[in-house]
Design an enzyme around this catalytic site. Structure first.
Site, PDB file in Angstrom:
ATOM      1  N   GLY A 185       0.805  -1.231   0.000  1.00 20.55           N
ATOM      2  CA  GLY A 185       0.000   0.000   0.000  1.00 20.55           C
ATOM      3  C   GLY A 185       0.826   1.263   0.000  1.00 20.55           C
ATOM      4  O   GLY A 185       0.331   2.334  -0.340  1.00 20.55           O
ATOM      5  N   GLY A 221      15.067  -3.379  -0.453  1.00 19.66           N
ATOM      6  CA  GLY A 221      15.699  -3.864  -1.677  1.00 19.66           C
ATOM      7  C   GLY A 221      16.702  -2.866  -2.243  1.00 19.66           C
ATOM      8  O   GLY A 221      16.448  -1.664  -2.250  1.00 19.66           O
ATOM      9  N   HIS A 272     -30.298  17.734 -12.358  1.00 22.92           N
ATOM     10  CA  HIS A 272     -30.640  18.916 -11.558  1.00 22.92           C
ATOM     11  C   HIS A 272     -31.353  18.452 -10.301  1.00 22.92           C
ATOM     12  O   HIS A 272     -32.206  17.574 -10.377  1.00 22.92           O
ATOM     13  CB  HIS A 272     -31.554  19.839 -12.377  1.00 22.92           C
TER      14      HIS A 272
END
Ligand code: NAD
Length: 471
Positions: free
Chosen positions: A42, A117, A444
Site C-alpha cells: 500500500g 531492496g 438537476h
C-alpha cells in the site's frame, strides 16, 4: 547464505504504482516478485498518506458541518473527541485495505518479499528483511516512491513531525505550527483545526497551494483564516530551538512576527523528494539525477534496456493516480503490448474544506507559456444545490481554446470538487468542446450542473445568469 529467487518481473516498491504494476503483470501471465520495505503493501498512500488523511478529513468534516448547521437552526453541543477511538477507526480502514491487497497478491500468485531492496548487479536486487534474499530478474520495475523533505536546521525532537507523524495522531497539540502551505500542510491544518489545535501556517510563496490558480485558492484561504490563528505568506522559518516548555521559532520574511513564537508541535510539510538515491541504482548502471529522480523514456524505460521506473521516482506530479496509470502501462509493455504514455492530463485535488481540484491548463500556466484561452465560469452562489448545502463559496471554471472551442483546462473550488473534476479529465482526454459539455444534460439539482453552466457561460447560452450574448 542468501536465498535466491528468480523473477520474470520484479517490482521494487509496493505502493499504488508498484502493486498495480505487479498485479497487472501477473494478470498478463508474468511470474512476479514484489519487494516492499514496509510490513504491508500500500506504500505511503495507503499507510501514511491519502487514505488515513481522508479518514481524518472526514472526521473533521463532520465536526465542521455540525458547527455550521447552527445557521439552519440545528445546534449540537461541542463534540467530544475520543482521540484513541478516532485513531483506531482510521487505522482499521487502513488495515482493511492492506489486508485486501495481501489477498489480491496471493490470489494472483505474486510473491511478496518484505525487506529493503537494493540493486547489487545488472540483474539482481538484494532484499534485507528477516532473511536475506537475492532476486534475479529478467525485467525490473522501480516504484520506490518518495519521502518527505526535511529542513536541515531542525533540531532532533519528537515534537517536530512530518506527514507520517501528523497522521499517526498521537495527540492534539494546543499550538501547532505548519511549515508549508501546500496540499499536505493545508489538509492537516483542516484536520487539526477541527480537532481543536490553534494552527499557525507559514508559507514561503505569496499564496497558499502555489500550483493552483489564485481564484481557486481564495475561498479556501478565507475559510482557513477563520479556522486558524495566523497564516504568514512570503515568510519562512529560519531557526527552531527545542526547550522543555516548547519549540521556539524564529521567522524571516514579509509577514514574520517580531521575536520568537512558541509551539507544542511543528509539522514540516515542505514537499517530498524521490527515493532514487536509496536503491543503489548505480550498481545496475541506472542513471539517477542529482535530485534523486530516474529519467525514463515515453515507455517509462530507464537507460537500461530491461529496467523501467514509475511513480514519484520519475518526476512530478507525485500523485498515486499517476503512479497507478504508469504501473499498469509498464506491465502491459513488458507483456508485449504496444502502448506508450499518452495521458493528456493528470488531475490534482486538495481535500481541504472547501476542496480544490484542477486539471490541464491553469490560468497561471497559460500566462507563463503565453497560451491563448477563453474562460467560462460559474459562481456557486447561483447554484441551487450549493445554496441548499449552505455552501455558496464555490466556483467552477473552464478554459477553452478560442479557435477550436476544445476544453484545455478546468478548476473547481467547493465541497466535492475532487469528485467533480473527473468529468473534466474525461472531457480533455476525449477532446470535448464547449458545446459537447453544454449540450450534455446534467442532473438537476447538482453541483455538477456548474460544469455545464460554465460551458454555457463560455458559449453565451446560459439562462441561469444574465450574461450578454457574446457570440
Ligand atoms: P507541496 O510541494 O505541495 O507544498 C509544499 C509547500 O511548502 C509549498 O507551497 C512551498 O512553497 C512551501 N515551502 C517550501 N519550503 C518552505 C519553507 N522553508 N518555509 C515555508 N514554506 C515552504 O508539498 P506537500 O504539501 O508536502 O506535498 C508533497 C507531495 O505530495 C506533493 O507532490 C503533493 O502533490 C503530494 N500530495 C498530494 C495529495 C493529494 O493529492 N491530495 C495530498 C498530499 C500530498
Amino acid at each position: 547464505m542468501a536465498n535466491t529467487v528468480k523473477a520474470e518481473v520484479v517490482v521494487l516498491g509496493g505502493g499504488p504504482g508498484g502493486y498495480s504494476a505487479a498485479f497487472r503483470a501477473a494478470d498478463l501471465g508474468k511470474q512476479v516478485v514484489l519487494i516492499e520495505r514496509g510490513t504491508c503493501l500500500g506504500g505511503v498512500c495507503l499507510n501514511v498518506g491519502c487514505i488515513p488523511s481522508k479518514a481524518l478529513l472526514h472526521a473533521a468534516g463532520v465536526i465542521n458541518e455540525a458547527e455550521a448547521s447552527a445557521e439552519c437552526g440545528i445546534s449540537f453541543a461541542k463534540p467530544k473527541v475520543d482521540i484513541e477511538q478516532l485513531r483506531s477507526w482510521k487505522d482499521g480502514i487502513v488495515s482493511k485495505l492492506t489486508a485486501g491487497l495481501a489477498t489480491l497478491a496471493k490470489r494472483r500468485k505474486v510473491e511478496v518479499i518484505y525487506g529493503v531492496g537494493e540493486f547489487v548487479g545488472a540483474n539482481k536486487i538484494a532484499v534485507r528483511g528477516e532473511d536475506e534474499t537475492v532476486v534475479e530478474f529478467e525485467r525490473a520495475i522501480i516504484a520506490a516512491g518518495s519521502e518527505p523533505v526535511s529542513l536541515p536546521f531542525m533540531p532532533d525532537d519528537l515534537r517536530i513531525i512530518n506527514s507520517t507523524g501528523a497522521l499517526a495522531l498521537e495527540s492534539v497539540p494546543k499550538k501547532m505550527l505548519i511549515i508549508g502551505g501546500g496540499i499536505i500542510g493545508l489538509e492537516m491544518a483542516t484536520v487539526y483545526a477541527a480537532l481543536g489545535s490553534e494552527i499557525t501556517i507559514v508559507e514561503f510563496m505569496e499564496q497558499l497551494i502555489p500550483g493552483a490558480d489564485l481564484d481557486l485558492v481564495k475561498p479556501l484561504a478565507r475559510s482557513l483564516k477563520s479556522k486558524t490563528n495566523n497564516i504568514m505568506l512570503k515568510t519562512k522559518v529560519i531557526a527552531v530551538t527545542a526547550k522543555d516548555d516548547g519549540l521556539y521559532v524564529d521567522f524571516e520574511g514579509e509577514n514574520a512576527p517580531e521575536g520568537q513564537l512558541v509551539f507544542d508541535k511543528i509539522l514540516v510539510a515542505v514537499g517530498r523528494k524521490p527515493n532514487g538515491k536509496s536503491i543503489a541504482a548505480e550498481k545496475a548502471g541506472i542513471n539517477v539525477d542529482e535530485r534523486g529522480f530516474i529519467t525514463v523514456d515515453e515507455q517509462l524505460k530507464t537507460n537500461i534496456e530491461n529496467v523501467y521506473a514509475i511513480g514519484d521516482i520519475i518526476g512530478n506530479p507525485m500523485l498515486a493516480h499517476k503512479a497507478v496509470h504508469e504501473g499498469c502501462m509498464v506491465a502491459e509493455i513488458i507483456a508485449g503490448e504496444k502502448v506508450a504514455h499518452q495521458a493528456k492530463c493528470i488531475p490534482s485535488v486538495a481535500y481541504t474544506d472547501p476542496e480544490i481540484s484542477w486539471v490541464g491548463l491553469t490560468e497561471n500556466m497559460a500566462q507563463e507559456q503565453s497560451i491563448n484561452f477563453e474562460k467560462g465560469s460559474f459562481p456557486w452562489m447561483a447554484c441551487g444545490r450549493a445554496l441548499s448545502m449552505g455552501r455558496s463559496e464555490g466556483m467552477t471554471k473552464l478554459l477553452f481554446d478560442p479557435k477550436t472551442e476544445k476544453l484545455l483546462g478546468a478548476g473547481i473550488v467547493g465541497p466535492n470538487a475532487g469528485e467533480m473534476i473527473a468529468e473534466l479529465v474525461l472531457a480533455i482526454e476525449k477532446g470535448c468542446t464547449a458545446s459537447d459539455i453544454a449540450n450534455t444534460i446534467h442532473p438537476h439539482p447538482t453541483l455538477s450542473e456548474t460544469v455545464m453552466m460554465s460551458a454555457e457561460a463560455f458559449l453565451g447560452t446560459m439562462t441561469d445568469l444574465y450574461m450578454p450574448k457574446r457570440r
